[in-house]
Every structure is written in C-alpha cells, then in structure tokens.
Design a protein around this motif. Structure first.
Motif, PDB file in Angstrom:
ATOM      1  N   LEU A 120      33.334  55.928  33.170  1.00 13.52           N
ATOM      2  CA  LEU A 120      34.124  55.480  31.898  1.00 13.52           C
ATOM      3  C   LEU A 120      33.827  53.753  32.008  1.00 13.52           C
ATOM      4  N   LEU A 121      33.199  53.247  30.764  1.00 11.70           N
ATOM      5  CA  LEU A 121      33.198  51.864  30.605  1.00 11.70           C
ATOM      6  C   LEU A 121      34.261  51.326  30.128  1.00 11.70           C
ATOM      7  N   ALA A 122      35.065  50.341  30.560  1.00  8.70           N
ATOM      8  CA  ALA A 122      36.408  49.775  29.998  1.00  8.70           C
ATOM      9  C   ALA A 122      35.934  48.618  29.044  1.00  8.70           C
ATOM     10  N   ARG A 123      35.972  48.743  27.893  1.00  4.48           N
ATOM     11  CA  ARG A 123      35.605  47.677  26.689  1.00  4.48           C
ATOM     12  C   ARG A 123      37.006  46.779  26.957  1.00  4.48           C
ATOM     13  N   PRO A 124      37.047  45.677  26.234  1.00  3.67           N
ATOM     14  CA  PRO A 124      38.064  44.459  26.347  1.00  3.67           C
ATOM     15  C   PRO A 124      39.332  44.890  26.405  1.00  3.67           C
ATOM     16  N   ILE A 125      39.935  45.784  25.403  1.00  3.39           N
ATOM     17  CA  ILE A 125      41.240  46.237  25.473  1.00  3.39           C
ATOM     18  C   ILE A 125      41.734  47.033  26.323  1.00  3.39           C
ATOM     19  N   LEU A 126      40.812  48.115  26.907  1.00  2.38           N
ATOM     20  CA  LEU A 126      41.167  48.792  28.039  1.00  2.38           C
ATOM     21  C   LEU A 126      41.023  47.973  29.141  1.00  2.38           C
ATOM     22  N   ARG A 127      40.173  46.997  29.249  1.00  2.00           N
ATOM     23  CA  ARG A 127      40.072  46.169  30.570  1.00  2.00           C
ATOM     24  C   ARG A 127      41.040  45.407  30.780  1.00  2.00           C
ATOM     25  N   ALA A 128      42.003  45.019  29.653  1.00  6.51           N
ATOM     26  CA  ALA A 128      42.998  44.032  29.684  1.00  6.51           C
ATOM     27  C   ALA A 128      44.171  44.923  30.332  1.00  6.51           C
ATOM     28  N   ASP A 131      43.705  45.582  33.965  1.00  6.09           N
ATOM     29  CA  ASP A 131      44.011  44.403  34.822  1.00  6.09           C
ATOM     30  C   ASP A 131      45.396  44.072  34.701  1.00  6.09           C
ATOM     31  N   SER A 132      45.994  44.615  33.868  1.00  8.60           N
ATOM     32  CA  SER A 132      47.537  44.009  33.796  1.00  8.60           C
ATOM     33  C   SER A 132      48.501  45.071  34.706  1.00  8.60           C
ATOM     34  N   GLN A 133      47.888  46.302  35.250  1.00  5.19           N
ATOM     35  CA  GLN A 133      48.703  47.320  36.038  1.00  5.19           C
ATOM     36  C   GLN A 133      48.956  46.536  37.322  1.00  5.19           C
ATOM     37  N   ASP A 134      50.390  46.888  37.874  1.00  4.15           N
ATOM     38  CA  ASP A 134      50.542  46.488  39.133  1.00  4.15           C
ATOM     39  C   ASP A 134      50.711  44.839  39.368  1.00  4.15           C
ATOM     40  N   ASP A 157      42.237  47.094  12.282  1.00  7.98           N
ATOM     41  CA  ASP A 157      43.687  46.789  11.945  1.00  7.98           C
ATOM     42  C   ASP A 157      44.667  47.964  12.724  1.00  7.98           C
ATOM     43  N   ALA A 158      44.123  49.225  12.271  1.00  8.52           N
ATOM     44  CA  ALA A 158      45.046  50.180  12.536  1.00  8.52           C
ATOM     45  C   ALA A 158      44.716  50.486  14.052  1.00  8.52           C
ATOM     46  N   LEU A 159      43.575  50.592  14.421  1.00  9.50           N
ATOM     47  CA  LEU A 159      42.994  50.876  15.799  1.00  9.50           C
ATOM     48  C   LEU A 159      43.789  49.752  16.884  1.00  9.50           C
ATOM     49  N   LEU A 160      43.894  48.651  16.416  1.00  8.62           N
ATOM     50  CA  LEU A 160      44.655  47.440  17.161  1.00  8.62           C
ATOM     51  C   LEU A 160      45.962  47.661  17.333  1.00  8.62           C
ATOM     52  N   LEU A 161      46.446  47.958  16.005  1.00  9.70           N
ATOM     53  CA  LEU A 161      48.017  48.151  16.051  1.00  9.70           C
ATOM     54  C   LEU A 161      48.502  49.310  16.985  1.00  9.70           C
ATOM     55  N   GLU A 162      47.730  50.542  16.988  1.00 13.50           N
ATOM     56  CA  GLU A 162      48.267  51.363  17.664  1.00 13.50           C
ATOM     57  C   GLU A 162      48.024  51.024  19.297  1.00 13.50           C
ATOM     58  N   ALA A 163      46.916  50.281  19.633  1.00 16.52           N
ATOM     59  CA  ALA A 163      46.590  49.983  21.191  1.00 16.52           C
ATOM     60  C   ALA A 163      47.759  48.838  21.691  1.00 16.52           C
ATOM     61  N   LEU A 164      48.076  48.101  20.654  1.00 13.23           N
ATOM     62  CA  LEU A 164      49.209  46.958  21.038  1.00 13.23           C
ATOM     63  C   LEU A 164      50.455  47.361  21.042  1.00 13.23           C
ATOM     64  N   SER A 178      47.897  53.236  30.560  1.00 20.77           N
ATOM     65  CA  SER A 178      49.011  52.095  30.220  1.00 20.77           C
ATOM     66  C   SER A 178      49.306  51.271  31.058  1.00 20.77           C
ATOM     67  N   THR A 179      50.047  50.194  30.734  1.00 21.38           N
ATOM     68  CA  THR A 179      50.902  49.103  31.475  1.00 21.38           C
ATOM     69  C   THR A 179      51.927  48.639  31.295  1.00 21.38           C
ATOM     70  N   GLU A 180      52.900  48.672  32.160  1.00 19.59           N
ATOM     71  CA  GLU A 180      54.412  48.125  31.845  1.00 19.59           C
ATOM     72  C   GLU A 180      54.329  46.479  31.610  1.00 19.59           C
ATOM     73  N   THR A 181      53.394  45.818  32.333  1.00 22.64           N
ATOM     74  CA  THR A 181      53.257  44.393  31.931  1.00 22.64           C
ATOM     75  C   THR A 181      52.354  44.044  30.957  1.00 22.64           C
ATOM     76  N   PRO A 182      52.301  43.760  29.891  1.00 21.38           N
ATOM     77  CA  PRO A 182      51.265  43.737  28.859  1.00 21.38           C
ATOM     78  C   PRO A 182      50.320  42.305  29.329  1.00 21.38           C
ATOM     79  N   PRO A 183      49.108  42.291  28.750  1.00 24.15           N
ATOM     80  CA  PRO A 183      48.397  41.100  28.903  1.00 24.15           C
ATOM     81  C   PRO A 183      48.860  39.994  27.798  1.00 24.15           C
TER      82      PRO A 183
END
Length: 315
Positions: A120-128, A131-134, A157-164, A178-183
């Motif tokens: 899996l190649l993590a692109r910017p949103i998934l990578r962020a 990287d925010s986990q733990d 916009d819709a894709l971004l809204l869903e991810a954020l 997912s992450t409990e601590t957002p970037p």
C-alpha cells in the motif's frame, strides 16, 4: 507543554522560525490544534498562506506533508494507491518458486498477499493519519498542507470532507485506518472557485490580508537580515505602489522578499532606476505588467550597465 499552549507562545515560536503572525491568526492556529479542526486559509497569492504550514511544522518539530491540488486530482493521489510494480514483482517471484517446486499457485492466498499493507502506498492524507497514530500529548503532530484546494474539483471537496470528518480512510482490502489524534491540517485557497459549504463548515477560517507596510518591513527584515533598512523600506514602498495599480499579477509579500533578496545578491546598495530595472524579474510575473510597472516606478528599462566589482555587482 507545547507551543500551542496559548497564542503568545505560538507567536513567539513562529517568530523564531521567521514567520510573523497577528494575535488573531495565532489564536486561530491554537484553536485548530486543540480542537482538532482543519484551518482554511484564503487570500491573494503570496501573502503567507502556504508559508504558515511550513512555519508551523518547523516551529513544532512535526513533519510537513503536502498535497498540491490540481484539476483532475484523484483519490489515489490524495488517499492511497497500490504499488503495482511491486505487486507484479511479487507475483513473478511466487510463480518462479511454485514452478521450481512443482506446486500450483493458491490464487486466493496470492490475492491476500498482494493486498497486504506492504504493497500500500500511503498518499498525503493517509500518511498524515498514520503518522498521527500513537502520539503522546506533547509529541509534535504532522502538519498536513492541502495547498490550493480551489484548483481541485467539487468531487474532491466531498472526498476531503469524508476523510476529515472522522480522521479515517477506508481501504476495502484492509479495513479502516484511523487516528484518535488528528494531524494539524492547513487548507489554502486563492478563491478561484467556491468551496463546498459543508467543507467550509468543517474548518476554522482565516482570511489573509496583505500586511501593512510596517508588518511587511518586519517580515522582510526576518527573511533578509543583511539588507539595509533604507533598501528594505524602499522595496516595501515600491511593492505597495505596484499593488495599488491595475496589474494582472500584483506582487505579494513573497515577491517583495524575492525582490529584496535579488538586490542583496547583486550587491546593489541603492534603490535607483538601474537597480529596479535589473531586478524587476523577481517581482513581476506577467509580461503585460512590465510596461505599467516601469511607468509607476519611473524605470525606462534600457541602457542598463551592471558590472562586477570585487565579487559584488554594481549598477
């Protein structure tokens, strides 16, 4: 304690890395960090929207992850993609091993292997998000810069809204990451199109004005500390005169910084007609702006004589 403890501590930390904020902007950044909300920054080009994300990353010590938006931006470029080349290499390795052992390939097992996290190649949103986990309460968070979001289409916009919305990305083959601590997310827009209302409501908002002459002079002093005050003030004044004209691409603070740097690199210690004409390429970005700018600054644009003198340049 982190630099986001209060607006004053954040403003001081940003000043140490060369970025000056107003109390209002410092407060908004602190709220974005502590409330876990994205910050939507709008304003003309060159007023410091993108630089804010860079400065926040430098000041906090967190990694800067940038997603440059453009027309036709797809989910695979923003969220994740599969490493096809690596998958093909793995298949060929399995095929060679199976042929050597005289065994048949288990297609179901192979399919599971090909969709392992390794491929899996993590692109910017998934990578962020990953990287925010733990992270601990004082660990620096990643700064996710979603730059020029207005260049992407409404679908983004819709894709971004869903991810954020819940700080998660669903990969059908792997599940939800997912992450409990957002970037810390900074979105920038030059207002070339209207963003979706739902996305705007999800964010805190900051409008970036062109700084006044005094603030801009302080910014230039931080970025070009070797410049003489008289040259710095002259650049600020000239940039403001150009902004007051009907130019297609009026200069922002970023161009004013480049202009002052150009003068220093050439060793020009007077802001006169030859010096201005020699360095207009640092501040003007459109051919149609050349003539009106030269008229405003009283520059003929000819008969320049720039010669070297002891390693320095003189007009």
């Amino acid at each position: 304690m982190t630099i986001f403890e209060n607006p004053r501590s954040l403003a001081q930390a940003l000043a140490r890395v060369g970025y000056i904020v107003t109390p209002e902007l410092a407060t908004t950044c602190v709220l974005a960090h502590r409330l876990g909300k994205p910050l939507l920054s709008e304003g003309a080009p060159g007023v410091g929207k993108t630089s804010l994300a860079r400065a926040l990353a430098r000041a906090s010590g967190g990694p800067l992850i940038r997603l440059q938006c453009h027309d036709g931006l797809e989910a695979s470029q923003a969220l994740y993609d599969w490493d096809f080349a690596k998958q093909i290499l793995h298949v060929r390795t399995i095929e060679a091993a199976s042929a050597s052992a005289g065994e048949r390939i288990d297609s179901l097992r192979l399919d599971d292997e090909l969709h392992d996290r390794t491929f899996l190649l993590a692109r910017p949103i998934l990578r962020a998000i990953e990287d925010s986990q733990d992270l601990g309460p004082t660990d620096p968070r990643p700064v996710l810069l979603i730059d020029e979001v207005d260049r992407a289409g409404d679908e983004f916009d819709a894709l971004l809204l869903e991810a954020l919305a819940d700080w998660s990305v669903t990969v059908p083959e792997l599940g939800t990451i997912s992450t409990e601590t957002p970037p810390l997310v900074i979105l920038t827009s030059n207002r070339t199109r209207d963003l979706h209302d739902a996305l705007r409501r999800r964010c805190l908002y900051q409008w970036f004005d062109q700084p006044d002459a005094e603030a801009e002079s302080r910014i230039l002093a931080l970025h070009v500390p070797d410049a003489e005050e008289s040259i710095r003030e002259a650049v600020v004044d000239a940039a403001n005169r150009l902004r007051g004209a009907d130019l297609l691409k009026p200069p922002g603070t970023a161009e004013a910084i480049d202009w002052l740097r150009a003068l220093c690199v050439l060793g020009l210690d007077e802001f006169d007609e030859p010096s201005i004409a020699a360095t207009l390429s640092a501040v003007l970005k459109d051919a149609d702006d050349l003539a009106p700018a030269r008229s405003i600054l009283n520059v003929a644009g000819s008969d320049l004589n720039i010669t070297g003198d002891g390693g320095q340049w003189r007009a």
